[in-house]
Design a protein around this motif. Structure first.
Motif, PDB file in Angstrom:
ATOM      1  N   SER A 169      34.367  80.799  13.220  1.00  0.00           N
ATOM      2  CA  SER A 169      33.442  81.447  14.080  1.00  0.00           C
ATOM      3  C   SER A 169      33.858  80.770  15.333  1.00  0.00           C
ATOM      4  N   GLN A 170      34.478  79.873  15.625  1.00  0.00           N
ATOM      5  CA  GLN A 170      34.943  79.199  16.975  1.00  0.00           C
ATOM      6  C   GLN A 170      36.256  79.955  17.309  1.00  0.00           C
ATOM      7  N   VAL A 171      37.081  80.420  16.369  1.00  0.00           N
ATOM      8  CA  VAL A 171      38.336  80.763  16.521  1.00  0.00           C
ATOM      9  C   VAL A 171      38.699  81.991  16.620  1.00  0.00           C
ATOM     10  N   SER A 172      37.895  83.076  15.703  1.00  0.00           N
ATOM     11  CA  SER A 172      38.200  84.329  15.552  1.00  0.00           C
ATOM     12  C   SER A 172      36.821  85.090  15.913  1.00  0.00           C
ATOM     13  N   PRO A 173      37.230  86.448  16.601  1.00  0.00           N
ATOM     14  CA  PRO A 173      36.008  87.322  16.692  1.00  0.00           C
ATOM     15  C   PRO A 173      35.719  88.407  15.615  1.00  0.00           C
ATOM     16  N   ALA A 174      36.439  88.094  14.546  1.00  0.00           N
ATOM     17  CA  ALA A 174      36.637  89.128  13.447  1.00  0.00           C
ATOM     18  C   ALA A 174      35.167  89.155  12.863  1.00  0.00           C
ATOM     19  N   SER A 175      34.978  90.570  12.087  1.00  0.00           N
ATOM     20  CA  SER A 175      33.584  90.538  11.408  1.00  0.00           C
ATOM     21  C   SER A 175      33.519  89.666   9.981  1.00  0.00           C
ATOM     22  N   LEU A 176      32.654  89.459   9.549  1.00  0.00           N
ATOM     23  CA  LEU A 176      32.409  88.505   8.469  1.00  0.00           C
ATOM     24  C   LEU A 176      31.736  89.349   7.357  1.00  0.00           C
ATOM     25  N   ALA A 177      32.284  89.142   6.066  1.00  0.00           N
ATOM     26  CA  ALA A 177      31.727  89.534   4.784  1.00  0.00           C
ATOM     27  C   ALA A 177      31.339  88.184   3.839  1.00  0.00           C
ATOM     28  N   VAL A 178      30.400  88.081   3.355  1.00  0.00           N
ATOM     29  CA  VAL A 178      29.927  86.867   2.414  1.00  0.00           C
ATOM     30  C   VAL A 178      29.910  87.356   1.007  1.00  0.00           C
ATOM     31  N   SER A 179      30.638  86.796  -0.044  1.00  0.00           N
ATOM     32  CA  SER A 179      30.526  87.376  -1.388  1.00  0.00           C
ATOM     33  C   SER A 179      29.262  86.599  -1.752  1.00  0.00           C
ATOM     34  N   LEU A 180      28.172  87.205  -1.945  1.00  0.00           N
ATOM     35  CA  LEU A 180      27.032  86.420  -2.408  1.00  0.00           C
ATOM     36  C   LEU A 180      26.735  86.266  -3.976  1.00  0.00           C
ATOM     37  N   HIS A 181      26.523  87.576  -4.311  1.00  0.00           N
ATOM     38  CA  HIS A 181      26.591  88.004  -5.723  1.00  0.00           C
ATOM     39  C   HIS A 181      25.353  87.431  -6.534  1.00  0.00           C
ATOM     40  N   ALA A 182      24.423  86.359  -6.031  1.00  0.00           N
ATOM     41  CA  ALA A 182      23.438  86.026  -6.814  1.00  0.00           C
ATOM     42  C   ALA A 182      22.316  85.322  -5.793  1.00  0.00           C
ATOM     43  N   PRO A 183      20.818  85.754  -6.046  1.00  0.00           N
ATOM     44  CA  PRO A 183      19.981  85.095  -5.138  1.00  0.00           C
ATOM     45  C   PRO A 183      19.572  83.778  -5.200  1.00  0.00           C
ATOM     46  N   ASN A 184      20.110  82.999  -6.268  1.00  0.00           N
ATOM     47  CA  ASN A 184      19.716  81.493  -6.579  1.00  0.00           C
ATOM     48  C   ASN A 184      20.785  80.729  -7.235  1.00  0.00           C
ATOM     49  N   ASP A 185      20.776  79.388  -6.735  1.00  0.00           N
ATOM     50  CA  ASP A 185      21.871  78.589  -7.100  1.00  0.00           C
ATOM     51  C   ASP A 185      22.499  78.520  -8.737  1.00  0.00           C
ATOM     52  N   GLU A 186      21.376  78.606  -9.304  1.00  0.00           N
ATOM     53  CA  GLU A 186      21.525  78.302 -10.928  1.00  0.00           C
ATOM     54  C   GLU A 186      22.398  79.622 -11.280  1.00  0.00           C
ATOM     55  N   LEU A 187      22.338  80.755 -10.797  1.00  0.00           N
ATOM     56  CA  LEU A 187      22.949  82.020 -11.040  1.00  0.00           C
ATOM     57  C   LEU A 187      24.256  81.849 -10.216  1.00  0.00           C
ATOM     58  N   ARG A 188      24.183  81.552  -9.192  1.00  0.00           N
ATOM     59  CA  ARG A 188      25.424  81.610  -8.396  1.00  0.00           C
ATOM     60  C   ARG A 188      26.342  80.543  -8.652  1.00  0.00           C
ATOM     61  N   ASN A 189      26.068  79.521  -9.256  1.00  0.00           N
ATOM     62  CA  ASN A 189      26.694  78.463  -9.720  1.00  0.00           C
ATOM     63  C   ASN A 189      27.669  78.917 -10.922  1.00  0.00           C
ATOM     64  N   ILE A 190      27.252  79.933 -11.677  1.00  0.00           N
ATOM     65  CA  ILE A 190      27.869  80.330 -13.008  1.00  0.00           C
ATOM     66  C   ILE A 190      28.907  81.353 -12.287  1.00  0.00           C
ATOM     67  N   LEU A 191      28.429  82.479 -11.314  1.00  0.00           N
ATOM     68  CA  LEU A 191      29.205  83.594 -11.060  1.00  0.00           C
ATOM     69  C   LEU A 191      30.329  83.128  -9.955  1.00  0.00           C
ATOM     70  N   VAL A 192      29.709  82.219  -8.977  1.00  0.00           N
ATOM     71  CA  VAL A 192      30.728  81.786  -7.919  1.00  0.00           C
ATOM     72  C   VAL A 192      30.540  80.380  -7.723  1.00  0.00           C
ATOM     73  N   PRO A 193      31.462  79.706  -8.776  1.00  0.00           N
ATOM     74  CA  PRO A 193      31.391  78.156  -8.953  1.00  0.00           C
ATOM     75  C   PRO A 193      31.618  77.325  -7.728  1.00  0.00           C
ATOM     76  N   ILE A 194      32.304  77.963  -6.582  1.00  0.00           N
ATOM     77  CA  ILE A 194      32.257  77.419  -5.518  1.00  0.00           C
ATOM     78  C   ILE A 194      31.046  76.940  -4.787  1.00  0.00           C
ATOM     79  N   ASN A 195      29.748  77.587  -5.243  1.00  0.00           N
ATOM     80  CA  ASN A 195      28.503  77.250  -4.880  1.00  0.00           C
ATOM     81  C   ASN A 195      27.921  76.067  -5.273  1.00  0.00           C
ATOM     82  N   LYS A 196      28.776  75.123  -6.258  1.00  0.00           N
ATOM     83  CA  LYS A 196      28.179  73.953  -6.534  1.00  0.00           C
ATOM     84  C   LYS A 196      28.488  73.082  -5.243  1.00  0.00           C
ATOM     85  N   LYS A 197      29.711  73.433  -4.718  1.00  0.00           N
ATOM     86  CA  LYS A 197      29.970  72.670  -3.488  1.00  0.00           C
ATOM     87  C   LYS A 197      29.284  73.000  -2.127  1.00  0.00           C
ATOM     88  N   TYR A 198      28.979  74.421  -2.270  1.00  0.00           N
ATOM     89  CA  TYR A 198      28.435  74.941  -0.855  1.00  0.00           C
ATOM     90  C   TYR A 198      27.257  75.867  -1.287  1.00  0.00           C
TER      91      TYR A 198
END
Ligand code: SAH
Ligand code: SF4
Length: 389
Positions: free
Chosen positions: A216-245
């Motif tokens: 956000s500080q170095v590029s004005p490009a547009s942003l898309a976020v791969s969310l795929h789940a509305p809670n941590d329990e499910l997102r931890n399984i689908l997108v494992p990096i969710n455990k960290k972030y």
């Protein structure tokens, strides 16, 4: 002194404007050379230094001896019945990546890869299964655009469908190849090169918070976020990096991402997995976590691949989910699948990754006969990709 061999020469596709300025400064050339050369290479597609007529003869001679403009080479090219085009591009040592062009009535979108494979291993993503080999260089990232622009304009009747939008949604997690991706996007948005507006260049990420902050500080490009789940329990399984972030801090950064531009929104991608994340209750949870976040939601029908554990949600379930979000006042677009007859939809792209994380060999144990399979990449676009931006 003999000339350096072709491979030892400096590849000018590896430079953004700043990089080219530094390069020419070391040669004692003025900084405006960077604009001139950027324009020759990217705007006019010229690779022959002799044709760069506004450069001095001595500079042209030195460039001929010491530099080169070299993009990845095309291994195969396919055209879908719906006009989607896919290129398989050869890199070094057996690796390859894919690039997809999706023409629509009012625009043309190019989906670009940033890495050979991906290390993040999302459970619905074939790229995640294929492991990771390496980051792409700037020349290999911007080279995809450089090459496809040339390919399209050399084809009869297609030149009117030129590239208007770029999505960094091919193979890989772009924020894990931060510098090269940012510089490549700079070239896309540079008036001397492609001159695309910041609204038409979109980076898609699985949600790496520190890198998003930096971006956000170095590029004005547009942003898309791969969310795929509305809670941590499910997102931890689908997108494992969710455990960290996890979702809460992820939403916090999204809330403020375009804080200086009131009307800009973050696009949230949500892959529709039958009876996994597509219940009405999930839509309600999603509406809740998006409260106060300037957002648009793209619902992506899951594209199956061999060995996948999920099924695509039915159009009825996708519509029901969408209605729930619309009722909550969230702008939501279901995406169509495009290019699936040539395996160019999300989850159908084929690249070849010489995996260095051993994930592929683990896969092979469960997929006998796979050893020489060209492994599928899932991260390319499916459709109306331009709806994301
Ligand atoms: N790594 C980045 C960018 C590439 S993925 C990211 O994850 O955002 C581009 C998009 O395709 C992501 O939203 C990803 O979740 C989605 N995708 C991956 N596999 C898919 C599949 N099998 N079907 C549909 N979409 C998929
Ligand atoms: Fe990597 Fe994106 Fe696929 Fe996840 S969805 S494994 S981050 S390419």
């Amino acid at each position: 002194m003999p000339n350096p061999s072709f491979t030892q020469r400096v590849n000018l596709l590896n430079f953004d404007r700043e990089g080219l300025s530094q390069f020419f400064a070391e040669w004692g050339e003025p900084s405006y050379r960077a604009n001139q050369v950027l324009q020759w290479i990217h705007h006019y597609g010229v690779t022959d230094f002799d044709a760069m007529t506004n450069l001095s003869k001595s500079l042209r001679d030195r460039l001929k001896a010491e530099a080169v403009v070299s993009a990845p080479t095309v291994a195969t090219h396919q055209v879908s019945q719906d006009g989607t085009q896919k290129w398989l591009l050869k890199l070094d040592s057996g690796n390859s990546i894919e690039t997809v062009f999706i023409p629509e009535d009012d625009r043309g979108t190019l989906c670009i890869s940033s890495q050979v494979g991906c290390a993040l291993n999302c459970s619905f993503c074939a790229t995640g299964k294929q492991g990771f080999n390496r980051n792409l260089s700037i020349a290999e990232i911007i080279g995809q655009l450089w090459l496809v622009v040339r390919q399209l304009s050399s084809e009869q009747g297609i030149h009117d469908k030129k590239i208007t939008n770029i999505v960094m949604m091919g193979m890989g997690e772009p924020l894990l190849n931060f510098d090269n991706v940012v510089k490549s996007m700079d070239i896309m948005m540079d008036d001397h090169a492609y001159g695309l507006s910041k609204r038409k260049v979109t980076l898609s990420t699985s949600g790496l918070i520190p890198e998003m902050e930096q971006l956000s500080q170095v590029s004005p490009a547009s942003l898309a976020v791969s969310l795929h789940a509305p809670n941590d329990e499910l997102r931890n399984i689908l997108v494992p990096i969710n455990k960290k972030y996890p979702i809460k801090p992820l939403m916090e950064i999204c809330k403020n991402y375009f804080k200086d531009e009131a009307r800009r929104k973050v696009v949230f991608e949500y892959v529709m997995l039958h009876e996994v994340n597509d219940e009405v209750e999930h839509a309600r949870q999603l509406a809740k976590i998006l409260e106060g976040v300037p957002s648009k939601v793209n619902l992506i029908p899951f594209n199956p691949f061999p060995g996948a554990d999920y099924k695509r949600s039915s159009p009825e379930r996708i519509e029901r989910f969408r209605q729930e979000l619309l009722n909550a006042g969230i702008y939501t677009i279901p995406r169509k699948t495009r290019g699936d007859d040539i395996a160019a939809a999300c989850g159908q792209l084929v690249g070849k990754v010489d995996d260095r994380t051993s994930r592929t060999s683990r896969m092979k144990k469960t997929n006998a006969g796979d050893s020489d399979r060209v492994i599928q990449n899932t991260t390319a676009p499916d459709i109306g990709i331009s709806d994301r931006v």
